[in-house]
Design a protein around this motif. Sequence first.
Motif, mmCIF file in Angstrom:
data_model
loop_
_atom_site.group_PDB
_atom_site.id
_atom_site.type_symbol
_atom_site.label_atom_id
_atom_site.label_comp_id
_atom_site.label_asym_id
_atom_site.label_seq_id
_atom_site.Cartn_x
_atom_site.Cartn_y
_atom_site.Cartn_z
ATOM 1 N N ALA A 1 0.598 -1.312 0.037
ATOM 2 C CA ALA A 1 -0.119 0.594 0.336
ATOM 3 C C ALA A 1 1.278 0.982 0.112
ATOM 4 O O ALA A 1 0.404 1.937 -0.614
ATOM 5 N N ASP B 1 2.084 1.836 -3.481
ATOM 6 C CA ASP B 1 1.426 2.378 -4.570
ATOM 7 C C ASP B 1 0.850 4.036 -4.359
ATOM 8 O O ASP B 1 1.285 4.371 -5.338
ATOM 9 N N SER B 2 1.163 4.482 -2.747
ATOM 10 C CA SER B 2 1.019 5.657 -2.210
ATOM 11 C C SER B 2 1.795 6.111 -2.687
ATOM 12 O O SER B 2 1.626 7.573 -3.283
ATOM 13 N N ASP C 1 4.321 5.637 -5.492
ATOM 14 C CA ASP C 1 3.923 5.675 -7.087
ATOM 15 C C ASP C 1 3.357 7.213 -7.353
ATOM 16 O O ASP C 1 3.563 8.289 -8.346
ATOM 17 N N LYS C 2 1.736 7.374 -6.638
ATOM 18 C CA LYS C 2 0.871 8.192 -7.155
ATOM 19 C C LYS C 2 1.769 10.102 -6.789
ATOM 20 O O LYS C 2 1.550 10.705 -7.331
ATOM 21 N N LEU D 1 3.125 -3.527 -9.867
ATOM 22 C CA LEU D 1 3.349 -3.956 -8.633
ATOM 23 C C LEU D 1 2.431 -5.458 -8.532
ATOM 24 O O LEU D 1 1.348 -5.416 -8.664
ATOM 25 N N SER E 1 0.139 -8.234 -6.414
ATOM 26 C CA SER E 1 -0.659 -8.092 -5.740
ATOM 27 C C SER E 1 -0.077 -9.108 -4.159
ATOM 28 O O SER E 1 1.423 -9.867 -4.175
#
Length: 446
Positions: free
Chosen positions: A56, A59-60, A62-63, A181, A183
């Motif tokens: 998580a 993912d954040s 990357d944003k 990414l 899972s």
Amino acid sequence: MKRALVWFRRDLRTVDHPALAAAVGQAEQVAPVFVFDPAILKAPDIGPPRVAYLLAALDSLDKNLRELGGRLFIRSGSPAEVLPALAQQIKAEAIFWNDDVEPYALARDAEVQARCQSLGCAVQRFQDQTVHGPDSVLKSDGTPYAVFTPYSRAWLARPLPKPLPRPKTITTPAGLSSDPLPSLAELGFTLRIPMISSGEKAALDTWKTFAAGPASSYASGRNFPALDSTSRLSPHLRFGTISPRWLADRVDRLLAEQPAHRKEIEVFRQELIWRDFYKTILRHFPRVATGCFKPEYDALGWENRDDLFTAWCEGRTGYPIVDAAMRQLNATGWMHNRLRMIVASFLTKDLLVSWQWGERYFMQHLFDGDLAANNGGWQWAASTGTDAQPYFRIFNPASQAEKFDPEGRFIETWVPEATSLRYLPPIVDHATQRTRALALFQAARS
Ligand SMILES: Cc1cc2nc3c(=O)[nH]c(=O)nc-3n(C[C@H](O)[C@H](O)[C@H](O)COP(=O)(O)OP(=O)(O)OC[C@H]3O[C@@H](n4cnc5c(N)ncnc54)[C@H](O)[C@@H]3O)c2cc1C
């Protein structure tokens, strides 16, 4: 320079990121990269909460990098092979990263460094994981402190480093692609407890909530597990979704803004110093990762009974405060600090099971599992560590519960059956085990 790599590890943010800031300042194009290392994912102390949290946070990250014009590039494999190859592929002139303190990471980094340099790719490394680096708070003779109080005095005497701003823009090399990414399931894990929030924004919100409320009564509230009065910043600090220097700076501002609550907030700052202290200990005394800080206690004759250990893990010891704490851990991936001390004391001094068994169980189940803090906490409770709890002071679980959960609210939440007559009988007798633990320590000392 034209191109550089930034290797993200446990510093998954854009604000006050020394390696990222330096790379963006020196190179026209920067490739931020994260490498899934099978050696870490297969280690015996790894568990689903930390891997889920990591995914998580990536993912954040990357944003957040995309908001700056960049992105995160994902790779898998041994960093010592993946990174030099990637550096060659994009013709990177340098690779930047923030240093770690753990023995595995140090050995891995030395290999990555040697291989990159042999290919003509320079390496720039930065201090990041602590407010003050492990080599900057030392005794006057240049040796590391092994006792917390003088360490904390020396820490406080140093000026706080200024946090770095987030880079304004990031330009990544054209044509470079990323693996997707993975899972959690693809990595071979299943999370059976609720996920918690991750990423820089969540970290900022967590801090704001704490600063606006519990911070002003931290010293009085932090020992009571039924009150939600600690910061819950530990997973953020663990994965670097918040910077320890940024946090120390905010604490400093809070101290200035709330003079009436100075004493309360200073105790919170003290916890950040404990965090730095244990990282400094691990960096200078890497033997703690595999043995006792006090080597004479490596000879302790732990009984290591599987049945007692399993009862502890499952929260079935018949001691309500211990069982409630273990059930909180198993159900949420977090445990209150007071309870971590109680259950660690209980496993070692009442059940006579090695602190290393408990240390591994915590690492497998905590979102915030961190080698330095966890090892420091366990060795403190087991009396084998730096300035440890003296071995003859053994927590009594019943009086700890009376003192820190006086109305039984915490126990009621996790072990509602504790007040009924049908509750489990204690698996051991505290007074008997206390005597046996003392004998164990005396034997090792002689
Ligand atoms: C046996 C045992 C095992 C522990 N294992 C871990 C672990 O794996 N990871 C971890 O981050 N902490 C660990 N701790 C320390 C502490 O219990 C947690 O950091 C804390 O409970 C996290 O909740 P919080 O963020 O609300 O803490 P707060 O009370 O709000 O403290 C703020 C921050 O200070 C740091 N901190 C607080 N207490 C300590 C401490 N005693 N040692 C080092 N850092 C501290 C943490 O980063 C924490 O997030 C352990 C303690 C014990 C006794």
